[in-house]
Design a protein around this motif. Structure first.
Motif, mmCIF file in Angstrom:
data_model
loop_
_atom_site.group_PDB
_atom_site.id
_atom_site.type_symbol
_atom_site.label_atom_id
_atom_site.label_comp_id
_atom_site.label_asym_id
_atom_site.label_seq_id
_atom_site.Cartn_x
_atom_site.Cartn_y
_atom_site.Cartn_z
ATOM 1 N N LEU A 55 48.709 21.605 59.888
ATOM 2 C CA LEU A 55 48.528 22.840 59.123
ATOM 3 C C LEU A 55 48.411 24.043 60.058
ATOM 4 C CD1 LEU A 55 48.036 24.254 56.384
ATOM 5 C CD2 LEU A 55 45.597 23.745 56.667
ATOM 6 N N PHE A 56 47.597 23.895 61.110
ATOM 7 C CA PHE A 56 47.343 25.035 61.998
ATOM 8 C C PHE A 56 48.557 25.380 62.863
ATOM 9 C CE2 PHE A 56 42.589 23.764 61.880
ATOM 10 C CZ PHE A 56 42.451 24.381 60.645
ATOM 11 N N ALA A 57 49.482 24.439 63.018
ATOM 12 C CA ALA A 57 50.725 24.761 63.732
ATOM 13 C C ALA A 57 51.530 25.797 62.948
ATOM 14 C CB ALA A 57 51.556 23.495 63.941
ATOM 15 N N LYS A 58 51.376 25.777 61.622
ATOM 16 C CA LYS A 58 52.067 26.751 60.768
ATOM 17 C C LYS A 58 51.206 27.987 60.505
ATOM 18 C CE LYS A 58 54.984 23.456 58.237
ATOM 19 N NZ LYS A 58 56.298 24.038 58.556
ATOM 20 N N ALA A 59 49.880 27.765 60.400
ATOM 21 C CA ALA A 59 48.991 28.886 60.064
ATOM 22 C C ALA A 59 47.574 28.556 60.511
ATOM 23 C CB ALA A 59 49.017 29.145 58.561
ATOM 24 N N ASP A 60 47.088 29.279 61.522
ATOM 25 C CA ASP A 60 45.711 29.067 61.972
ATOM 26 C C ASP A 60 44.863 30.325 61.793
ATOM 27 O OD1 ASP A 60 46.712 30.703 63.936
ATOM 28 O OD2 ASP A 60 46.264 29.350 65.614
ATOM 29 N N ASN A 61 45.326 31.203 60.905
ATOM 30 C CA ASN A 61 44.589 32.424 60.579
ATOM 31 C C ASN A 61 44.978 32.830 59.159
ATOM 32 O OD1 ASN A 61 46.822 34.658 60.666
ATOM 33 N ND2 ASN A 61 47.164 33.382 62.487
ATOM 34 N N PRO A 62 44.166 33.642 58.497
ATOM 35 C CA PRO A 62 44.450 33.951 57.088
ATOM 36 C C PRO A 62 45.764 34.696 56.877
ATOM 37 C CG PRO A 62 42.554 35.213 57.883
ATOM 38 C CD PRO A 62 42.861 34.195 58.926
ATOM 39 N N TYR A 63 46.172 35.520 57.846
ATOM 40 C CA TYR A 63 47.401 36.304 57.680
ATOM 41 C C TYR A 63 48.637 35.404 57.634
ATOM 42 C CZ TYR A 63 44.321 40.201 58.740
ATOM 43 O OH TYR A 63 43.290 41.106 58.705
ATOM 44 N N ASP A 64 48.649 34.373 58.484
ATOM 45 C CA ASP A 64 49.769 33.428 58.447
ATOM 46 C C ASP A 64 49.644 32.468 57.262
ATOM 47 O OD1 ASP A 64 51.076 34.438 60.664
ATOM 48 O OD2 ASP A 64 49.962 33.176 62.070
ATOM 49 N N MET A 65 48.396 32.150 56.880
ATOM 50 C CA MET A 65 48.205 31.186 55.793
ATOM 51 C C MET A 65 48.783 31.712 54.485
ATOM 52 S SD MET A 65 47.036 28.071 55.509
ATOM 53 C CE MET A 65 45.781 27.767 56.770
ATOM 54 N N ILE A 66 48.619 33.019 54.218
ATOM 55 C CA ILE A 66 49.116 33.530 52.929
ATOM 56 C C ILE A 66 50.637 33.694 52.923
ATOM 57 C CG2 ILE A 66 46.934 34.671 52.373
ATOM 58 C CD1 ILE A 66 48.351 37.357 53.028
ATOM 59 N N LYS A 67 51.269 33.495 54.086
ATOM 60 C CA LYS A 67 52.735 33.472 54.116
ATOM 61 C C LYS A 67 53.268 32.140 53.596
ATOM 62 C CE LYS A 67 53.016 36.626 58.072
ATOM 63 N NZ LYS A 67 53.267 36.698 59.533
ATOM 64 N N LEU A 68 52.399 31.114 53.612
ATOM 65 C CA LEU A 68 52.770 29.820 53.035
ATOM 66 C C LEU A 68 52.498 29.856 51.534
ATOM 67 C CD1 LEU A 68 51.085 27.384 55.615
ATOM 68 C CD2 LEU A 68 53.457 28.175 55.610
ATOM 69 N N LYS A 88 44.801 25.478 46.689
ATOM 70 C CA LYS A 88 44.528 26.759 46.013
ATOM 71 C C LYS A 88 43.345 27.465 46.670
ATOM 72 C CE LYS A 88 46.226 25.339 41.461
ATOM 73 N NZ LYS A 88 45.806 24.832 40.137
ATOM 74 N N GLY A 89 42.335 26.683 47.047
ATOM 75 C CA GLY A 89 41.167 27.258 47.704
ATOM 76 C C GLY A 89 41.517 27.897 49.036
ATOM 77 N N ILE A 90 42.292 27.187 49.846
ATOM 78 C CA ILE A 90 42.675 27.702 51.167
ATOM 79 C C ILE A 90 43.493 28.987 51.026
ATOM 80 C CG2 ILE A 90 44.136 27.235 53.188
ATOM 81 C CD1 ILE A 90 43.264 24.250 52.881
ATOM 82 N N TYR A 91 44.447 28.971 50.107
ATOM 83 C CA TYR A 91 45.285 30.160 49.891
ATOM 84 C C TYR A 91 44.435 31.316 49.358
ATOM 85 C CZ TYR A 91 49.237 33.010 48.345
ATOM 86 O OH TYR A 91 50.136 34.038 48.177
ATOM 87 N N GLY A 92 43.599 31.010 48.373
ATOM 88 C CA GLY A 92 42.787 32.056 47.745
ATOM 89 C C GLY A 92 41.764 32.657 48.691
ATOM 90 N N LEU A 93 41.072 31.812 49.447
ATOM 91 C CA LEU A 93 40.042 32.351 50.347
ATOM 92 C C LEU A 93 40.676 33.148 51.486
ATOM 93 C CD1 LEU A 93 39.586 30.740 53.321
ATOM 94 C CD2 LEU A 93 38.738 28.963 51.821
ATOM 95 N N SER A 94 41.885 32.758 51.891
ATOM 96 C CA SER A 94 42.569 33.510 52.951
ATOM 97 C C SER A 94 42.883 34.931 52.482
ATOM 98 C CB SER A 94 43.855 32.785 53.371
ATOM 99 O OG SER A 94 43.546 31.505 53.906
ATOM 100 N N HIS A 95 43.316 35.057 51.230
ATOM 101 C CA HIS A 95 43.552 36.382 50.643
ATOM 102 C C HIS A 95 42.266 37.207 50.621
ATOM 103 C CE1 HIS A 95 47.479 37.546 49.191
ATOM 104 N NE2 HIS A 95 47.749 36.291 48.853
ATOM 105 N N ILE A 96 41.172 36.581 50.191
ATOM 106 C CA ILE A 96 39.898 37.305 50.084
ATOM 107 C C ILE A 96 39.400 37.740 51.464
ATOM 108 C CG2 ILE A 96 37.455 37.062 49.456
ATOM 109 C CD1 ILE A 96 38.418 35.226 47.149
ATOM 110 N N LEU A 97 39.563 36.875 52.468
ATOM 111 C CA LEU A 97 39.129 37.243 53.824
ATOM 112 C C LEU A 97 39.874 38.492 54.302
ATOM 113 C CD1 LEU A 97 38.830 33.784 55.658
ATOM 114 C CD2 LEU A 97 37.012 35.168 54.642
ATOM 115 N N ILE A 98 41.161 38.576 53.972
ATOM 116 C CA ILE A 98 41.953 39.748 54.371
ATOM 117 C C ILE A 98 41.535 40.978 53.559
ATOM 118 C CG2 ILE A 98 44.274 40.743 54.372
ATOM 119 C CD1 ILE A 98 45.292 37.812 54.852
#
Length: 211
Positions: A55-68, A88-98
């Motif tokens: 997972l972290f190879a593709k996204a290890d921060n919220p900005y990259d995570m919401i691109k997935l 859904k939690g990972i995607y949603g919390l990444s948005h909120i962190l940003i």
């Protein structure tokens, strides 16, 4: 033994067996720890540690995570179980962190517990292990051992956490919760428990457990 003598015995024994307590979930910063802890719900740490590098190879921060997409996250984390909710939690919390926290994991129980898929235990682990704030996250190991050791009535994890915080010195909480987890896995598991090897139970255990 008095309760305080039992507590001292537990602390001394655990310190002797586990003088070092490496964090079991691989991570490099508060965000990757938060994601790893979220994934560890009803999943072993060992399995989480095989999935997070993918997972972290593709996204290890919220900005990259919401691109997935949620579906892409779900496909990667499926082996950890509960993937529809966790993705859904990972995607949603990444948005909120940003949106609310400048892309950073907040150093606050209140803000952490507002994030999707983040409960009190997950927040406690992050506060303890990422920010070194005293906390006593209670997982199934700690809940089981505190009951076996007759240090809580075992009603629920909330009560067990209150009892642990009341009995153990605050400055030891962060290390102790890891020591108890390690001890539970090695000497006092839920299944395949060899009471003869469980030296803490032998000394202070609740006798009704083995009737």
């Amino acid at each position: 033994m008095t309760k305080q003598e039992k507590v001292k015995f537990v602390i001394d024994t655990l310190e002797e067996i586990y003088p070092e307590t490496p964090i079991p979930l691989d991570h490099k910063d508060p965000y990757t720890l938060l994601i790893a802890v979220l994934l560890s719900a009803q999943c072993t740490d060992a399995r989480v540690n095989t999935i997070t590098p993918l997972l972290f190879a593709k996204a290890d921060n919220p900005y990259d995570m919401i691109k997935l997409s949620v579906e892409e996250i779900k496909a990667i984390i499926r082996p950890c179980g509960l993937s529809p909710m966790k993705s859904k939690g990972i995607y949603g919390l990444s948005h909120i962190l940003i949106d609310k926290h400048n892309g950073k994991v907040p150093e606050s129980f209140e803000y952490l517990e507002e994030l999707p898929a983040v409960g009190h235990k997950t927040a406690s682990v992050v506060m303890s292990q990422a920010f070194n704030v005293p906390a006593f996250p209670v997982d199934t190991h700690i809940h089981r051992l505190m009951y076996r050791w007759n240090l809580t009535n075992g009603k629920n994890v909330t009560q067990t956490e209150k009892d642990a915080k009341r009995l153990f010195p605050r400055e030891l909480w962060n290390k102790l919760h890891l020591q108890i987890i390690y001890y539970g896995r090695e000497y006092s598991p839920a299944r395949g428990w060899n009471i003869d090897k469980d030296m803490i139970f032998q000394k202070i255990g609740r006798k009704s457990v083995v009737k």
